[in-house]
Design a protein around this motif. Structure first.
Motif, short mmCIF file in Angstrom:
data_model
loop_
_atom_site.label_atom_id
_atom_site.label_comp_id
_atom_site.label_asym_id
_atom_site.label_seq_id
_atom_site.Cartn_x
_atom_site.Cartn_y
_atom_site.Cartn_z
N SER A 1 0.84 -1.20 0.00
CA SER A 1 0.00 0.00 0.00
C SER A 1 0.87 1.24 0.00
O SER A 1 1.93 1.26 0.62
N TYR A 2 0.37 2.28 -0.68
CA TYR A 2 1.02 3.59 -0.64
C TYR A 2 -0.01 4.62 -0.21
O TYR A 2 -1.16 4.58 -0.63
N ILE A 3 0.44 5.55 0.62
CA ILE A 3 -0.39 6.69 1.01
C ILE A 3 0.22 7.91 0.34
O ILE A 3 1.37 8.26 0.61
N ALA A 4 -0.53 8.53 -0.54
CA ALA A 4 -0.05 9.70 -1.27
C ALA A 4 -0.99 10.87 -1.01
O ALA A 4 -2.14 10.69 -0.63
N SER A 5 -0.49 12.06 -1.22
CA SER A 5 -1.30 13.25 -1.04
C SER A 5 -0.66 14.39 -1.82
O SER A 5 0.44 14.25 -2.37
N GLY A 6 -1.35 15.52 -1.83
CA GLY A 6 -0.82 16.70 -2.51
C GLY A 6 0.41 17.24 -1.83
O GLY A 6 1.24 17.89 -2.45
N SER A 7 0.54 16.99 -0.53
CA SER A 7 1.72 17.44 0.21
C SER A 7 2.24 16.29 1.07
O SER A 7 1.49 15.39 1.44
N SER A 8 3.52 16.34 1.36
CA SER A 8 4.10 15.27 2.18
C SER A 8 3.53 15.30 3.59
O SER A 8 3.38 14.26 4.22
N ASP A 9 3.18 16.49 4.10
CA ASP A 9 2.62 16.59 5.45
C ASP A 9 1.31 15.83 5.58
O ASP A 9 1.06 15.18 6.59
N GLN A 10 0.47 15.90 4.55
CA GLN A 10 -0.81 15.20 4.60
C GLN A 10 -0.61 13.68 4.53
O GLN A 10 -1.27 12.93 5.23
#
Length: 182
Positions: free
Chosen positions: A92-101
């Motif tokens: 699994s990968y958790i991605a977001s618009g920013s690394s903080d999120q």
């Protein structure tokens, strides 16, 4: 039935019975993820959370469009935990618009697993028991600047993508979660 490959060393009947029971639990959990989460993780889902989970469990692509404060990050954490426990070598990968999120969502999963969220009481330690701890001072959750990660004994792994996700197009996984991508 469990297929036992013929070898020079035979497995004991007791070990075969334990493996059979383990396989039965996995198959039951794959068929009933909401009940598995309640029995083995100790998290009681709301009806809407059960509905979302059951409709997302076997479909290849999902979009969860929920309002602020509805528990999206907790649901993501529970979903990743259940899939990682029930399927071997699940990545699994958790991605977001920013690394903080992305880090924030990973930390939510970590806090949930360590029973550090006040509103989620009486969680079991079954997820923590399955974490592969690499050194004696760690707890199984690795906070690397390149991506927070954990690995389970069954080979399942989760990593947060802590940089520009457009540059990580070559990553392959069973599940990619885009949390609050705007």
């Amino acid at each position: 039935e469990i297929y036992v490959k013929p070898s020079e060393q035979d497995m004991s009947q007791r070990k075969l019975q334990n493996l059979k029971k383990y396989c039965e639990i996995l198959q039951w959990g794959r068929r009933n993820p909401d009940k598995f989460i309640y029995e083995f993780v100790g998290f009681e889902l709301l009806d809407i959370q059960k509905y979302i989970l059951m409709n997302s469990w076997t479909t290849p692509q999902n979009i969860w469009l929920e309002s602020r404060g509805s528990g999206k990050s907790v649901m993501i954490a529970i979903f990743i935990m259940a899939k990682s426990l029930l399927f071997n070598n699940y990545e699994s990968y958790i991605a977001s618009g920013s690394s903080d999120q992305a880090i924030s969502t990973f930390i939510k999963l970590e806090n949930l697993a360590m029973d550090a969220i006040e509103s989620a009481t009486d969680l079991t330690k079954s997820f923590m028991d399955e974490l592969k701890v690499s050194n004696s001072s760690g707890n199984g959750f690795v906070h690397n600047p390149m991506g927070y990660t954990f690995t389970l004994w069954n080979g399942s792994k989760c990593t947060s993508l802590n940089s520009n996700i457009d540059k990580k197009r070559g990553k392959r996984a069973n599940l990619v979660v885009f949390d609050e991508t705007g």
